[in-house]
Scaffold this active site. Structure first.
Site, PDB file in Angstrom:
ATOM      1  N   CYS A 116      -2.837  -1.143 -56.422  1.00 26.43           N
ATOM      2  CA  CYS A 116      -3.794  -2.177 -56.771  1.00 26.43           C
ATOM      3  C   CYS A 116      -5.214  -1.432 -56.733  1.00 26.43           C
ATOM      4  O   CYS A 116      -5.279  -0.242 -57.466  1.00 26.43           O
ATOM      5  CB  CYS A 116      -3.718  -3.439 -56.121  1.00 26.43           C
ATOM      6  N   ASP A 141       1.991  -5.503 -66.999  1.00 22.88           N
ATOM      7  CA  ASP A 141       0.882  -5.523 -66.403  1.00 22.88           C
ATOM      8  C   ASP A 141      -0.287  -5.848 -67.565  1.00 22.88           C
ATOM      9  O   ASP A 141      -0.343  -5.425 -68.534  1.00 22.88           O
ATOM     10  CB  ASP A 141       0.512  -4.386 -65.354  1.00 22.88           C
ATOM     11  N   HIS A 194       2.141  -6.357 -62.200  1.00 19.51           N
ATOM     12  CA  HIS A 194       1.316  -5.794 -61.327  1.00 19.51           C
ATOM     13  C   HIS A 194       2.267  -5.859 -59.985  1.00 19.51           C
ATOM     14  O   HIS A 194       2.721  -6.859 -59.613  1.00 19.51           O
ATOM     15  CB  HIS A 194      -0.005  -6.464 -61.302  1.00 19.51           C
TER      16      HIS A 194
END
Length: 252
Positions: free
Chosen positions: A123, A183, A215
């Site tokens: 992330c 994503d 994600h």
């Protein structure tokens, strides 16, 4: 691979000489072996991240994760620390690089070290992994769905963050990137832009995108977890670090 390992919380010297908390896991045995700096995700220095650190120790590496939120919220619960840092605009890039550099120096100082250290982030940590590989001495870098390596943060985005396009000419380590096709940050277009830039610059890289994954597909404790993508990703991470963090034999 090592079934016997030790994990503990320590303090290391981070950016500006600050003492920073970090989580260290090491396999038993004398080495020599490579090291891995794990950069935690935006939710913070949490149980899931520490499990990843131990996984790298089980894979045979000395592994460490610096607590990037330690200065703002020492001893706070991960969610509270993350909220505090998010409200302040996030971790400054220069400080992140200093903390990763300090963690890498700690790993290289261990008697078991072969001198090679890689970095991996998830992330926000994916972007920070690329940033660290552009600004400090590392031997390999892995970006797991890091937003804003390319692309622009939307207007009103709460974190003070820019993309890394201008930094990429200084990328000094081979890069492995793992992304989800579903994503949005990073989107497939952002990944394609990264592929084009790295190829044009002649930077060693491998980028892989997984259908059916969005994600945080590595996060086993979240609905976003995707078994097939995560398992394949871990295989690629293992092969990548084995290639770049091992010292070749004299006969090689």
């Amino acid at each position: 691979m090592s079934d016997s390992l030790r994990a503990t919380t320590i303090r290391i010297t981070g950016d500006g000489g600050d003492e920073v908390e970090a989580y260290l896991a090491r396999p038993d045995g004398h080495g020599p072996r490579g090291g891995v700096v794990v950069i935690h995700h935006m939710p913070g220095y949490d149980r899931a991240t520490k499990e990843i650190v131990r996984r790298f120790a089980e894979m045979g590496y000395d592994a460490i994760c610096p607590n990037l939120y330690w200065r703002e919220a020492p001893g706070a619960a991960p969610d509270d620390a993350a909220a505090t840092v998010r409200a302040a605009g996030g971790v400054p890039d220069a400080r992140l690089v200093g903390d990763v550099s300090g963690a890498a120096a700690y790993l290289r100082s261990l008697p078991s070290s072969n001198g090679r250290v890689g970095v991996i982030g998830y992330c926000s940590g994916g972007r920070q992994s690329v940033l660290a590989a552009c600004r400090t001495d590392l031997d390999a870098a892995v970006d797991c769905y890091g937003a804003f390596v390319t692309g622009q943060p939307p207007e009103g985005f709460p974190l003070r963050v820019t993309n890394l396009v201008d930094e990429l000419p200084d990328l000094a380590a081979p890069l492995l990137g793992l992304f989800g096709v579903e994503d949005k940050t990073p989107s497939p277009e952002h990944v394609a832009e990264l592929e084009e830039i790295l190829t044009r610059l002649g930077k060693p890289h491998e980028l892989h995108s997984y259908d059916g994954a969005g994600h945080a597909f590595f996060a086993t404790d979240r609905p976003s977890y995707r078994v097939a993508a995560a398992n394949d990703g871990w295989e690629r991470i293992g092969d990548f670090f084995a290639t770049h963090l091992s010292v070749p034999s004299p006969e090689a």
